[in-house]
Design an enzyme around this catalytic site. Structure first.
Site, PDB file in Angstrom:
ATOM      1  N   ASP A  52       0.820  -1.103  -0.060  1.00 63.27           N
ATOM      2  CA  ASP A  52      -0.003  -0.028  -0.012  1.00 63.27           C
ATOM      3  C   ASP A  52       0.825   1.191   0.009  1.00 63.27           C
ATOM      4  O   ASP A  52       1.612   1.600   0.775  1.00 63.27           O
ATOM      5  CB  ASP A  52      -1.044  -0.029   1.341  1.00 63.27           C
ATOM      6  CG  ASP A  52      -1.811   1.204   1.409  1.00 63.27           C
ATOM      7  OD1 ASP A  52      -2.786   1.263   0.102  1.00 63.27           O
ATOM      8  OD2 ASP A  52      -1.681   2.253   2.234  1.00 63.27           O
ATOM      9  N   TYR A  57       3.279   9.824   0.910  1.00 60.10           N
ATOM     10  CA  TYR A  57       4.185   9.180   1.827  1.00 60.10           C
ATOM     11  C   TYR A  57       5.755   9.466   1.090  1.00 60.10           C
ATOM     12  O   TYR A  57       6.681   9.264   1.917  1.00 60.10           O
ATOM     13  CB  TYR A  57       3.865   7.666   1.967  1.00 60.10           C
ATOM     14  CG  TYR A  57       2.689   7.208   2.194  1.00 60.10           C
ATOM     15  CD1 TYR A  57       1.698   8.108   3.068  1.00 60.10           C
ATOM     16  CD2 TYR A  57       2.067   5.905   1.909  1.00 60.10           C
ATOM     17  CE1 TYR A  57       0.498   7.788   3.400  1.00 60.10           C
ATOM     18  CE2 TYR A  57       0.926   5.517   2.357  1.00 60.10           C
ATOM     19  CZ  TYR A  57       0.053   6.447   3.015  1.00 60.10           C
ATOM     20  OH  TYR A  57      -1.191   6.022   3.509  1.00 60.10           O
ATOM     21  N   LYS A  86      -2.107   6.117  -4.250  1.00 60.76           N
ATOM     22  CA  LYS A  86      -3.248   7.257  -4.024  1.00 60.76           C
ATOM     23  C   LYS A  86      -3.053   8.482  -4.483  1.00 60.76           C
ATOM     24  O   LYS A  86      -1.845   9.194  -4.352  1.00 60.76           O
ATOM     25  CB  LYS A  86      -3.631   7.474  -2.415  1.00 60.76           C
ATOM     26  CG  LYS A  86      -3.452   5.864  -1.730  1.00 60.76           C
ATOM     27  CD  LYS A  86      -3.887   6.077  -0.246  1.00 60.76           C
ATOM     28  CE  LYS A  86      -3.669   4.668   0.242  1.00 60.76           C
ATOM     29  NZ  LYS A  86      -2.128   4.687   0.869  1.00 60.76           N
ATOM     30  N   HIS A 119      -7.265   9.705  -2.425  1.00 66.12           N
ATOM     31  CA  HIS A 119      -6.709   9.748  -0.958  1.00 66.12           C
ATOM     32  C   HIS A 119      -7.952  10.196   0.114  1.00 66.12           C
ATOM     33  O   HIS A 119      -8.047   9.775   1.276  1.00 66.12           O
ATOM     34  CB  HIS A 119      -5.371  10.163  -0.721  1.00 66.12           C
ATOM     35  CG  HIS A 119      -4.469   9.706   0.384  1.00 66.12           C
ATOM     36  ND1 HIS A 119      -3.111   9.626   0.257  1.00 66.12           N
ATOM     37  CD2 HIS A 119      -4.921   9.270   1.525  1.00 66.12           C
ATOM     38  CE1 HIS A 119      -2.959   8.918   1.414  1.00 66.12           C
ATOM     39  NE2 HIS A 119      -3.653   8.837   2.322  1.00 66.12           N
TER      40      HIS A 119
HETATM   41  N1  LIG Z   1      -5.851   5.917   3.333  1.00 70.40           N
HETATM   42  C1  LIG Z   1      -5.322   6.535   4.137  1.00 70.40           C
HETATM   43  O1  LIG Z   1      -5.842   7.805   4.313  1.00 70.40           O
HETATM   44  C2  LIG Z   1      -4.390   6.068   5.351  1.00 70.40           C
HETATM   45  C3  LIG Z   1      -3.732   4.752   4.689  1.00 70.40           C
HETATM   46  N2  LIG Z   1      -2.745   4.204   5.840  1.00 70.40           N
HETATM   47  C4  LIG Z   1      -2.305   3.165   5.203  1.00 70.40           C
HETATM   48  O2  LIG Z   1      -2.436   2.023   6.525  1.00 70.40           O
HETATM   49  C5  LIG Z   1      -0.980   1.614   6.817  1.00 70.40           C
HETATM   50  C6  LIG Z   1      -1.129   1.195   8.140  1.00 70.40           C
HETATM   51  O3  LIG Z   1      -1.295   2.407   8.881  1.00 70.40           O
HETATM   52  P1  LIG Z   1      -0.240   2.974  10.218  1.00 70.40           P
HETATM   53  O4  LIG Z   1      -1.025   4.401  10.263  1.00 70.40           O
HETATM   54  O5  LIG Z   1       0.797   3.369   9.503  1.00 70.40           O
HETATM   55  O6  LIG Z   1      -0.387   2.268  11.301  1.00 70.40           O
HETATM   56  P2  LIG Z   1      -0.593   0.894  11.882  1.00 70.40           P
HETATM   57  O7  LIG Z   1      -1.810   0.707  12.673  1.00 70.40           O
HETATM   58  O8  LIG Z   1      -0.104  -0.228  10.731  1.00 70.40           O
HETATM   59  O9  LIG Z   1       0.782   0.726  12.916  1.00 70.40           O
HETATM   60  C7  LIG Z   1       1.999   0.985  12.367  1.00 70.40           C
HETATM   61  C8  LIG Z   1       3.034   0.939  13.585  1.00 70.40           C
HETATM   62  O10 LIG Z   1       2.927  -0.334  14.531  1.00 70.40           O
HETATM   63  C9  LIG Z   1       4.190  -0.968  14.624  1.00 70.40           C
HETATM   64  N3  LIG Z   1       4.260  -2.454  14.488  1.00 70.40           N
HETATM   65  C10 LIG Z   1       3.904  -3.033  13.220  1.00 70.40           C
HETATM   66  N4  LIG Z   1       3.965  -4.334  13.764  1.00 70.40           N
HETATM   67  C11 LIG Z   1       3.850  -4.380  15.000  1.00 70.40           C
HETATM   68  C12 LIG Z   1       3.967  -5.618  15.708  1.00 70.40           C
HETATM   69  N5  LIG Z   1       3.690  -6.826  15.438  1.00 70.40           N
HETATM   70  N6  LIG Z   1       3.815  -5.379  16.959  1.00 70.40           N
HETATM   71  C13 LIG Z   1       4.059  -4.020  17.679  1.00 70.40           C
HETATM   72  N7  LIG Z   1       4.117  -2.934  16.774  1.00 70.40           N
HETATM   73  C14 LIG Z   1       4.227  -3.280  15.502  1.00 70.40           C
HETATM   74  C15 LIG Z   1       5.093  -0.552  13.764  1.00 70.40           C
HETATM   75  O11 LIG Z   1       6.453  -0.081  14.013  1.00 70.40           O
HETATM   76  P3  LIG Z   1       7.779  -0.596  12.942  1.00 70.40           P
HETATM   77  O12 LIG Z   1       7.444   0.229  11.871  1.00 70.40           O
HETATM   78  O13 LIG Z   1       8.836   0.236  13.886  1.00 70.40           O
HETATM   79  O14 LIG Z   1       8.019  -1.834  13.194  1.00 70.40           O
HETATM   80  C16 LIG Z   1       4.494   1.076  13.327  1.00 70.40           C
HETATM   81  O15 LIG Z   1       5.059   2.188  14.445  1.00 70.40           O
HETATM   82  C17 LIG Z   1       0.042   3.073   6.444  1.00 70.40           C
HETATM   83  O16 LIG Z   1       1.333   2.597   6.498  1.00 70.40           O
HETATM   84  C18 LIG Z   1      -0.685   3.159   5.184  1.00 70.40           C
HETATM   85  O17 LIG Z   1      -0.226   2.470   4.312  1.00 70.40           O
HETATM   86  C19 LIG Z   1      -2.550   4.848   6.903  1.00 70.40           C
HETATM   87  C20 LIG Z   1      -3.265   5.966   7.172  1.00 70.40           C
HETATM   88  C21 LIG Z   1      -4.098   6.595   6.520  1.00 70.40           C
HETATM   89  O1  LIG Z   2      -2.602   8.274   4.482  1.00 69.71           O
HETATM   90  C1  LIG Z   2      -2.399   8.900   5.217  1.00 69.71           C
HETATM   91  C2  LIG Z   2      -1.159   9.025   6.251  1.00 69.71           C
HETATM   92  O2  LIG Z   2      -0.624  10.266   6.105  1.00 69.71           O
HETATM   93  C3  LIG Z   2      -1.499  11.669   5.622  1.00 69.71           C
HETATM   94  C4  LIG Z   2      -0.698  12.811   6.277  1.00 69.71           C
HETATM   95  O3  LIG Z   2       0.678  13.095   5.776  1.00 69.71           O
HETATM   96  C5  LIG Z   2      -2.823  11.444   5.952  1.00 69.71           C
HETATM   97  O4  LIG Z   2      -3.357  12.499   5.245  1.00 69.71           O
HETATM   98  C6  LIG Z   2      -3.315  10.321   5.066  1.00 69.71           C
HETATM   99  O5  LIG Z   2      -4.549   9.840   5.331  1.00 69.71           O
END
Ligand SMILES: NC(=O)C1=CN([C@@H]2O[C@H](COP(=O)(O)OP(=O)(O)OC[C@H]3O[C@@H](n4cnc5c(N)ncnc54)[C@H](OP(=O)(O)O)[C@@H]3O)[C@@H](O)[C@H]2O)C=CC1
Ligand SMILES: O=C1CO[C@H](CO)[C@@H](O)[C@@H]1O
Length: 318
Positions: A52, A57, A86, A119
């Site tokens: 994703d 990003y 996105k 997005h």
């Molecule tokens: N469409 C949108 O608007 C959005 C989309 N997204 C997408 O969703 C993805 C995931 O969401 P995100 O907000 O990043 O957060 P997550 O809920 O996936 O959490 C990520 C965090 O959890 C930690 N982590 C991962 N696996 C473990 C584990 N097994 N045990 C303990 N800690 C863990 C990671 O640490 P570390 O990396 O240090 O291991 C990181 O700090 C994003 O990366 C993005 O691709 C996110 C937000 C908005």
């Molecule tokens: O995917 C996402 C994570 O980061 C962005 C901000 O920098 C958000 O806007 C978004 O929804």
């Protein structure tokens, strides 16, 4: 032995294609290019076939670098992957959509995406910062209607630049309004869903309209200094212990049992592998109910800078 994540764990999209239920998130603002490259390669080695990405990003070149190496090393073939990206809010003007997608493809080193999402429903002022802010720290809007942006995304699909198109963080009224005029319906929507924000009404609405829901922030984004720390909740820990699993595996499994795809992010090889070991156990109805007591409609990504935007999605009931 835990069953390895395999490619049969997929959900059918309304287009007839399939999306792997588990993908790697790549929103990693604090991580270096090297860390992203290693994370993507590690994920592909662990069996992930869904990545994703997003222009915002600012690391699609690093993801592309990892993909290229994986292709050369024979770890995976392009046709076995499901790559999402996105369209960012500053590129909603119809004439900016194809160039944005081409830039993403160029950065990723790909000929086509599997899924291109809008997005947010909100357009921001074009041509400068990705988050253009006024003197009050609020996002500067652009007047583009997401319906017009969608038509340009439909054209991108016609051109073969992306196999499917979809949405992200639209509310139910916005989804319906878009469906009422779409020539090509969205196949999926990304929504923030986790045990703190089960988002049931919107998830059910989206599913009832034929959209596959991809849950983002499945672990509650612990790294964001979030107000609450989902993975440290005693309820999750207790359920994890009883299955000899980790809290993260329980949080991911919860989403899979709701019929969702999900994209946990990690740059840590051990966790990347750990997050795949979610297909060899099942939560009971009672455990699901216990997990749902954690719900508090808490959003990590409430995009507060845009609360005044005409299309801010979180003012509606759902
Ligand atoms: N469409 C949108 O608007 C959005 C989309 N997204 C997408 O969703 C993805 C995931 O969401 P995100 O907000 O990043 O957060 P997550 O809920 O996936 O959490 C990520 C965090 O959890 C930690 N982590 C991962 N696996 C473990 C584990 N097994 N045990 C303990 N800690 C863990 C990671 O640490 P570390 O990396 O240090 O291991 C990181 O700090 C994003 O990366 C993005 O691709 C996110 C937000 C908005
Ligand atoms: O995917 C996402 C994570 O980061 C962005 C901000 O920098 C958000 O806007 C978004 O929804």
């Amino acid at each position: 032995m835990a069953k390895k994540y395999i490619e049969t764990e997929r959900i059918r999209l309304s287009s007839g294609r399939q999306i792997p239920v588990l993908g790697l998130g790549t929103c990693a603002p604090l991580q270096s290019e090297e860390e992203i490259i290693e994370a993507v390669k590690s994920a592909l080695r662990s069996g992930y076939r869904h990545i994703d990405c997003a222009a915002i990003y600012r690391n699609e070149r690093a993801v592309g670098h990892a993909l290229k190496e994986a292709f050369v090393m024979g770890i995976v073939k392009r046709e076995d992957l499901f790559i999402t990206s996105k369209l960012w809010n500053t590129c909603h003007k119809p004439e900016l959509v194809l160039p944005s997608l081409k830039k993403t493809l160029d950065d990723l080193g790909l000929e086509y995406l599997d899924l291109y999402l809008m997005h947010w429903p909100m357009a921001y002022k074009e041509g400068g910062e990705m988050n253009p802010l006024d003197e009050n720290g609020k996002a500067i809007s652009s007047d583009v209607d997401y319906i017009d942006t969608w038509q340009a995304m439909e054209d991108c699909r016609d051109m073969g630049k992306t196999r499917d198109i979809g949405l992200s963080s639209f509310n139910s009224q916005q989804i319906q309004r878009l469906l009422d005029s779409a020539r090509i319906p969205p196949v999926a929507i990304q929504l923030e869903v986790n045990c703190y924000n089960t988002n049931k009404k919107l998830v059910e609405f989206a599913k009832s309209k034929g959209l596959v829901v991809v849950a983002f922030s499945p672990l509650g984004t612990p790294s964001k200094g979030a107000e609450f720390q989902l993975l440290q909740e005693p309820v999750i820990q207790e359920i994890a212990d009883s299955h000899k699993k980790t809290p993260a595996q329980v949080a991911i499994r919860y989403l899979i049992q709701q019929g969702l795809a999900t994209v946990p992010k990690s740059v840590t090889a051990r966790r990347i592998a750990e997050n795949t070991e979610v297909f060899d156990f099942k939560l009971t109805d009672e455990e699901i109910s216990k997990l749902e007591t954690l719900n508090r409609n808490y959003k990590v990504y409430s995009e507060k800078i845009a609360v005044n935007h005409k299309y801010y999605p979180f003012n509606a009931d759902f």
